[in-house]
Design a protein around this motif. Structure first.
Motif, PDB file in Angstrom:
ATOM      1  N   ALA A  46      -0.601   6.581 -14.612  1.00 40.60           N
ATOM      2  CA  ALA A  46      -1.122   7.940 -14.808  1.00 40.60           C
ATOM      3  C   ALA A  46      -2.622   7.925 -15.101  1.00 40.60           C
ATOM      4  O   ALA A  46      -3.382   8.731 -14.561  1.00 40.60           O
ATOM      5  N   ILE A  47      -3.058   6.996 -15.933  1.00 44.66           N
ATOM      6  CA  ILE A  47      -4.487   6.889 -16.251  1.00 44.66           C
ATOM      7  C   ILE A  47      -5.275   6.492 -15.009  1.00 44.66           C
ATOM      8  O   ILE A  47      -6.342   7.050 -14.729  1.00 44.66           O
ATOM      9  N   SER A  48      -4.763   5.552 -14.234  1.00 45.14           N
ATOM     10  CA  SER A  48      -5.462   5.096 -13.027  1.00 45.14           C
ATOM     11  C   SER A  48      -5.584   6.197 -11.994  1.00 45.14           C
ATOM     12  O   SER A  48      -6.653   6.401 -11.406  1.00 45.14           O
ATOM     13  N   ILE A  49      -4.509   6.912 -11.761  1.00 45.88           N
ATOM     14  CA  ILE A  49      -4.534   8.005 -10.779  1.00 45.88           C
ATOM     15  C   ILE A  49      -5.471   9.112 -11.250  1.00 45.88           C
ATOM     16  O   ILE A  49      -6.255   9.650 -10.468  1.00 45.88           O
ATOM     17  N   SER A  50      -5.415   9.432 -12.534  1.00 45.82           N
ATOM     18  CA  SER A  50      -6.309  10.467 -13.079  1.00 45.82           C
ATOM     19  C   SER A  50      -7.773  10.066 -12.931  1.00 45.82           C
ATOM     20  O   SER A  50      -8.611  10.879 -12.542  1.00 45.82           O
ATOM     21  N   ALA A  51      -8.086   8.816 -13.241  1.00 49.97           N
ATOM     22  CA  ALA A  51      -9.464   8.337 -13.111  1.00 49.97           C
ATOM     23  C   ALA A  51      -9.924   8.389 -11.661  1.00 49.97           C
ATOM     24  O   ALA A  51     -11.054   8.783 -11.371  1.00 49.97           O
ATOM     25  N   ALA A  52      -9.049   7.999 -10.735  1.00 50.55           N
ATOM     26  CA  ALA A  52      -9.412   8.038  -9.312  1.00 50.55           C
ATOM     27  C   ALA A  52      -9.682   9.463  -8.853  1.00 50.55           C
ATOM     28  O   ALA A  52     -10.646   9.721  -8.132  1.00 50.55           O
ATOM     29  N   ARG A  61     -14.085   8.653  -0.828  1.00 49.48           N
ATOM     30  CA  ARG A  61     -12.798   8.377  -0.177  1.00 49.48           C
ATOM     31  C   ARG A  61     -12.979   8.154   1.316  1.00 49.48           C
ATOM     32  O   ARG A  61     -12.346   7.277   1.902  1.00 49.48           O
ATOM     33  N   GLN A  62     -13.826   8.956   1.948  1.00 50.52           N
ATOM     34  CA  GLN A  62     -14.074   8.798   3.380  1.00 50.52           C
ATOM     35  C   GLN A  62     -14.764   7.466   3.665  1.00 50.52           C
ATOM     36  O   GLN A  62     -14.418   6.774   4.623  1.00 50.52           O
ATOM     37  N   THR A  63     -15.724   7.087   2.834  1.00 48.45           N
ATOM     38  CA  THR A  63     -16.416   5.812   3.003  1.00 48.45           C
ATOM     39  C   THR A  63     -15.445   4.651   2.852  1.00 48.45           C
ATOM     40  O   THR A  63     -15.463   3.699   3.635  1.00 48.45           O
ATOM     41  N   LEU A  64     -14.583   4.724   1.869  1.00 47.08           N
ATOM     42  CA  LEU A  64     -13.596   3.675   1.649  1.00 47.08           C
ATOM     43  C   LEU A  64     -12.612   3.594   2.808  1.00 47.08           C
ATOM     44  O   LEU A  64     -12.285   2.498   3.282  1.00 47.08           O
ATOM     45  N   ALA A  65     -12.158   4.734   3.308  1.00 46.71           N
ATOM     46  CA  ALA A  65     -11.240   4.747   4.454  1.00 46.71           C
ATOM     47  C   ALA A  65     -11.916   4.156   5.684  1.00 46.71           C
ATOM     48  O   ALA A  65     -11.302   3.378   6.428  1.00 46.71           O
ATOM     49  N   HIS A  66     -13.189   4.494   5.900  1.00 47.63           N
ATOM     50  CA  HIS A  66     -13.932   3.941   7.039  1.00 47.63           C
ATOM     51  C   HIS A  66     -14.084   2.433   6.892  1.00 47.63           C
ATOM     52  O   HIS A  66     -13.922   1.679   7.860  1.00 47.63           O
ATOM     53  N   HIS A  67     -14.376   1.974   5.682  1.00 48.47           N
ATOM     54  CA  HIS A  67     -14.535   0.543   5.420  1.00 48.47           C
ATOM     55  C   HIS A  67     -13.243  -0.205   5.732  1.00 48.47           C
ATOM     56  O   HIS A  67     -13.271  -1.248   6.370  1.00 48.47           O
TER      57      HIS A  67
END
Length: 74
Positions: A46-52, A61-67
């Motif tokens: 829960a903490i990890s998802i909230s932080a993300a 998110r788009q940059t990470l998906a492209h990478h």
């Protein structure tokens, strides 16, 4: 941090730790450990998802998906 770079290494590091924990709490104490571990896992997730959600923008998110998509093509 290791999971993002090398999942196989994580398996090598985590499996012995899990086996050691199981061995150390074998018996009656092991049953008490299960609810604590489940709560720890759920709280951590829960903490990890909230932080993300809070700290990563749509552009991140788009940059990470492209990478990741370009990394798979190599």
């Amino acid at each position: 941090m290791i999971i993002g770079s090398n999942y196989g290494l994580v398996q090598i590091l985590v499996t012995p730790m899990a086996l050691l924990m199981t061995y150390l709490v074998s018996g009656a104490a092991g049953a008490a450990l299960v609810p604590e571990r489940v709560i720890d896992i759920l709280l951590g997730a829960a903490i990890s998802i909230s932080a993300a959600v809070l700290f990563f923008s749509t552009r991140d998110r788009q940059t990470l998906a492209h990478h990741h998509s370009s990394r798979g093509k190599q």
